[in-house]
Motif scaffolding. Structure first.
Motif, mmCIF file in Angstrom:
data_model
loop_
_atom_site.group_PDB
_atom_site.id
_atom_site.type_symbol
_atom_site.label_atom_id
_atom_site.label_comp_id
_atom_site.label_asym_id
_atom_site.label_seq_id
_atom_site.Cartn_x
_atom_site.Cartn_y
_atom_site.Cartn_z
ATOM 1 N N THR A 117 30.791 58.238 42.883
ATOM 2 C CA THR A 117 31.831 57.445 43.208
ATOM 3 C C THR A 117 33.310 57.854 42.543
ATOM 4 O OG1 THR A 117 30.378 55.597 43.323
ATOM 5 C CG2 THR A 117 32.703 55.068 43.493
ATOM 6 N N LYS A 118 34.342 57.717 43.330
ATOM 7 C CA LYS A 118 35.733 58.186 42.909
ATOM 8 C C LYS A 118 36.570 57.031 42.780
ATOM 9 C CE LYS A 118 35.132 63.195 43.695
ATOM 10 N NZ LYS A 118 34.714 63.355 42.225
ATOM 11 N N LEU A 119 36.955 56.787 41.788
ATOM 12 C CA LEU A 119 37.916 55.479 41.497
ATOM 13 C C LEU A 119 39.389 55.860 41.288
ATOM 14 C CD1 LEU A 119 35.448 52.873 40.239
ATOM 15 C CD2 LEU A 119 36.002 53.225 42.509
ATOM 16 N N SER A 120 40.382 55.420 41.601
ATOM 17 C CA SER A 120 41.642 55.623 41.395
ATOM 18 C C SER A 120 42.039 54.600 40.208
ATOM 19 C CB SER A 120 42.760 55.253 42.389
ATOM 20 O OG SER A 120 42.739 53.972 42.528
ATOM 21 N N SER A 121 42.948 55.036 39.204
ATOM 22 C CA SER A 121 43.629 54.256 38.121
ATOM 23 C C SER A 121 43.599 52.566 38.688
ATOM 24 C CB SER A 121 44.783 54.863 37.664
ATOM 25 O OG SER A 121 44.539 55.934 37.134
ATOM 26 N N LEU A 122 44.225 52.616 39.915
ATOM 27 C CA LEU A 122 44.700 51.185 40.229
ATOM 28 C C LEU A 122 43.599 50.516 40.667
ATOM 29 C CD1 LEU A 122 47.362 49.699 40.691
ATOM 30 C CD2 LEU A 122 47.257 50.261 43.308
ATOM 31 N N GLY A 123 42.561 51.113 41.285
ATOM 32 C CA GLY A 123 41.131 50.588 41.331
ATOM 33 C C GLY A 123 40.529 50.008 40.197
ATOM 34 N N TRP A 124 40.526 50.933 39.319
ATOM 35 C CA TRP A 124 39.818 50.624 37.905
ATOM 36 C C TRP A 124 40.642 49.409 37.316
ATOM 37 C CZ3 TRP A 124 35.512 51.496 35.894
ATOM 38 C CH2 TRP A 124 34.906 52.408 36.052
ATOM 39 N N LEU A 125 41.937 49.193 37.496
ATOM 40 C CA LEU A 125 42.555 48.126 37.052
ATOM 41 C C LEU A 125 42.250 46.797 37.805
ATOM 42 C CD1 LEU A 125 44.838 46.898 35.141
ATOM 43 C CD2 LEU A 125 46.535 47.444 37.252
ATOM 44 N N GLY A 126 42.031 46.781 39.019
ATOM 45 C CA GLY A 126 41.639 46.041 39.819
ATOM 46 C C GLY A 126 40.323 45.392 39.579
ATOM 47 N N ILE A 127 39.391 46.195 39.301
ATOM 48 C CA ILE A 127 37.932 46.077 38.787
ATOM 49 C C ILE A 127 38.145 45.130 37.327
ATOM 50 C CG2 ILE A 127 35.809 47.135 38.126
ATOM 51 C CD1 ILE A 127 36.465 49.141 40.533
ATOM 52 N N THR A 128 38.771 45.722 36.442
ATOM 53 C CA THR A 128 38.948 45.320 35.149
ATOM 54 C C THR A 128 39.427 43.800 35.244
ATOM 55 O OG1 THR A 128 39.127 47.403 34.240
ATOM 56 C CG2 THR A 128 39.593 45.699 32.755
ATOM 57 N N VAL A 129 40.352 43.340 35.959
ATOM 58 C CA VAL A 129 41.126 42.158 36.224
ATOM 59 C C VAL A 129 39.825 41.158 36.702
ATOM 60 C CG1 VAL A 129 42.766 40.815 37.220
ATOM 61 C CG2 VAL A 129 43.581 43.088 36.175
ATOM 62 N N GLY A 130 39.387 41.834 37.727
ATOM 63 C CA GLY A 130 38.274 40.914 38.361
ATOM 64 C C GLY A 130 37.134 40.459 37.379
ATOM 65 N N ALA A 131 36.840 41.575 36.685
ATOM 66 C CA ALA A 131 35.666 41.455 35.570
ATOM 67 C C ALA A 131 36.194 40.137 34.685
ATOM 68 C CB ALA A 131 35.313 42.428 34.705
ATOM 69 N N ILE A 132 37.607 40.112 34.035
ATOM 70 C CA ILE A 132 38.145 39.236 33.080
ATOM 71 C C ILE A 132 37.959 37.830 33.739
ATOM 72 C CG2 ILE A 132 40.123 38.672 32.124
ATOM 73 C CD1 ILE A 132 40.870 41.495 31.686
ATOM 74 N N ALA A 133 38.359 37.762 35.167
ATOM 75 C CA ALA A 133 38.438 36.469 35.847
ATOM 76 C C ALA A 133 37.006 36.071 35.957
ATOM 77 C CB ALA A 133 39.028 36.723 37.241
ATOM 78 N N VAL A 134 35.983 36.589 35.906
ATOM 79 C CA VAL A 134 34.593 36.377 36.246
ATOM 80 C C VAL A 134 34.243 35.911 34.718
ATOM 81 C CG1 VAL A 134 32.213 37.019 36.288
ATOM 82 C CG2 VAL A 134 34.070 37.626 38.123
ATOM 83 N N PHE A 135 34.640 36.528 33.684
ATOM 84 C CA PHE A 135 34.369 35.839 32.241
ATOM 85 C C PHE A 135 35.037 34.615 32.126
ATOM 86 C CE2 PHE A 135 35.754 35.659 27.775
ATOM 87 C CZ PHE A 135 34.254 35.612 27.226
ATOM 88 N N LEU A 136 36.212 34.579 32.338
ATOM 89 C CA LEU A 136 36.919 33.250 32.207
ATOM 90 C C LEU A 136 36.207 31.997 32.943
ATOM 91 C CD1 LEU A 136 40.690 34.196 32.396
ATOM 92 C CD2 LEU A 136 39.434 33.449 30.500
ATOM 93 N N MET A 137 35.709 32.328 34.326
ATOM 94 C CA MET A 137 35.072 31.172 34.864
ATOM 95 C C MET A 137 33.491 31.018 34.245
ATOM 96 S SD MET A 137 34.121 30.943 38.891
ATOM 97 C CE MET A 137 32.542 31.071 38.610
ATOM 98 N N SER A 138 32.960 31.956 33.816
ATOM 99 C CA SER A 138 31.476 31.960 33.334
ATOM 100 C C SER A 138 31.712 31.001 31.983
ATOM 101 C CB SER A 138 30.673 33.200 33.202
ATOM 102 O OG SER A 138 30.900 33.907 34.403
ATOM 103 N N SER A 139 32.770 30.998 31.237
ATOM 104 C CA SER A 139 32.693 30.600 29.859
ATOM 105 C C SER A 139 33.766 29.434 30.069
ATOM 106 C CB SER A 139 33.169 31.841 28.947
ATOM 107 O OG SER A 139 34.324 32.334 29.100
ATOM 108 N N ARG A 140 33.883 28.831 30.893
ATOM 109 C CA ARG A 140 34.791 27.697 31.137
ATOM 110 C C ARG A 140 35.043 26.522 29.816
ATOM 111 N NH1 ARG A 140 33.218 24.744 36.286
ATOM 112 N NH2 ARG A 140 33.194 26.665 37.232
ATOM 113 N N GLN A 141 33.999 26.332 29.048
ATOM 114 C CA GLN A 141 33.968 25.295 28.044
ATOM 115 C C GLN A 141 34.030 26.188 26.606
ATOM 116 O OE1 GLN A 141 34.174 22.274 28.400
ATOM 117 N NE2 GLN A 141 33.839 22.236 30.626
#
Length: 290
Positions: A117-141
């Motif tokens: 798989t080949k990902l652009s820098s912008l694609g990696w940024l989007g994936i990283t931001v999405g991962a941070i969002a998931v972490f925030l929701m998963s550790s809500r307390q």
């Protein structure tokens, strides 16, 4: 088109997870997992027949790698679904789904390392931001409220779904047909294998669980139907686009999940969830822009 298929799949998967969450209160993990596939095979077969009635094409010629990818994907998805059901029992509905959505970043790493798989820098940024969002929701307390057991199961679940998606895409790419047919054939064979394996297991080891599913026909049918419709969307999108992009955009499922958790399951929405939704929206835009 991959964007439309992904959005449709995310909405259907959110409902499927909600139905599975309800069913997990009354049926064990193996039964809830089977409910995902039990009536999905006939729906997948009907969808494939409709495609051929709409526009007849040649029948596919399946290769040895295709069968390997189908068997691997079917097995891994069963494993990941069992883990997701365990997440529903450990945490509430929205948190369980949030932990499982780690699959996007796992799919990106595995895709680049092992699947070309080949990902652009912008694609990696989007994936990283999405991962941070998931972490925030998963550790809500707060991080201290999420046990190591929950985190481990969540990461294993996400990794299982990531491998499933990567193998599904590889299987689809081995078929020399238009993408709709590639996706439909792969879906039918994967779901049929999963149904046979789980049915055989429950009939030989735990027939009471099968009876419990049949005693709840409406919830079982809703789970299977939403699962199959979602899979049609996922398989079609992954036949057109790399898995990490599809799965990152697919994190909009969290938006649908929180709506269902708030208005149908009556679970409370918190500020951390709002921030996570905003980050997921930013991640989706970055991935589509890339």
């Amino acid at each position: 088109m991959w964007i439309l298929f992904t959005l449709f799949a995310a909405a259907m998967q959110a409902w499927r997870n909600a139905f599975q969450s309800q069913l997990s209160r009354e049926v064990n993990s193996a039964g809830v997992t089977l409910a995902r596939f039990l009536w999905a095979s006939p729906i997948a077969a009907l969808y494939l027949c409709m495609l051929y009635l709409w526009q007849p094409v040649a029948l596919p010629q399946f290769s040895t790698p295709f069968y390997f990818y189908v068997i691997a994907a079917a097995t891994m998805q069963i494993f990941a679904t069992l883990l997701m059901v365990q997440l529903f029992k450990l945490k509430n509905f929205a948190v369980g789904v949030g932990l499982a959505k780690s699959e996007a970043i796992v799919a990106a790493v595995l895709g680049v390392l092992f699947f070309g798989t080949k990902l652009s820098s912008l694609g990696w940024l989007g994936i990283t931001v999405g991962a941070i969002a998931v972490f925030l929701m998963s550790s809500r307390q707060g991080l201290q409220t999420v046990s190591l057991k929950t985190m481990a199961i969540g990461l294993l679940c996400g990794g299982g779904f990531a491998l499933t998606s990567l193998w599904v895409r590889e299987a689809s790419l081995t078929i020399n047909l238009p993408f709709q047919y590639r996706a439909a054939w792969t879906l039918l064979l994967v779901i049929s294998l999963q149904t046979l394996v789980l049915l055989g297991y429950l009939l030989s080891v735990d027939s009471n669980t099968l009876h419990a599913l049949l005693a709840r026909p409406k919830l079982t049918l809703l789970t299977s139907s939403s699962s199959c419709l979602g899979s049609i969307g996922w398989f079609s999108a992954m036949s057109l686009q790399a898995v990490p992009y599809v799965k990152t955009l697919g994190q909009v499922e969290v938006f649908f999940t929180l709506l269902i958790a708030t208005f149908w399951l009556r679970q409370q929405l918190q500020r951390r969830d709002i921030l996570a939704l905003l980050l997921i929206a930013i991640a989706a835009v970055l991935v589509m822009w890339s």
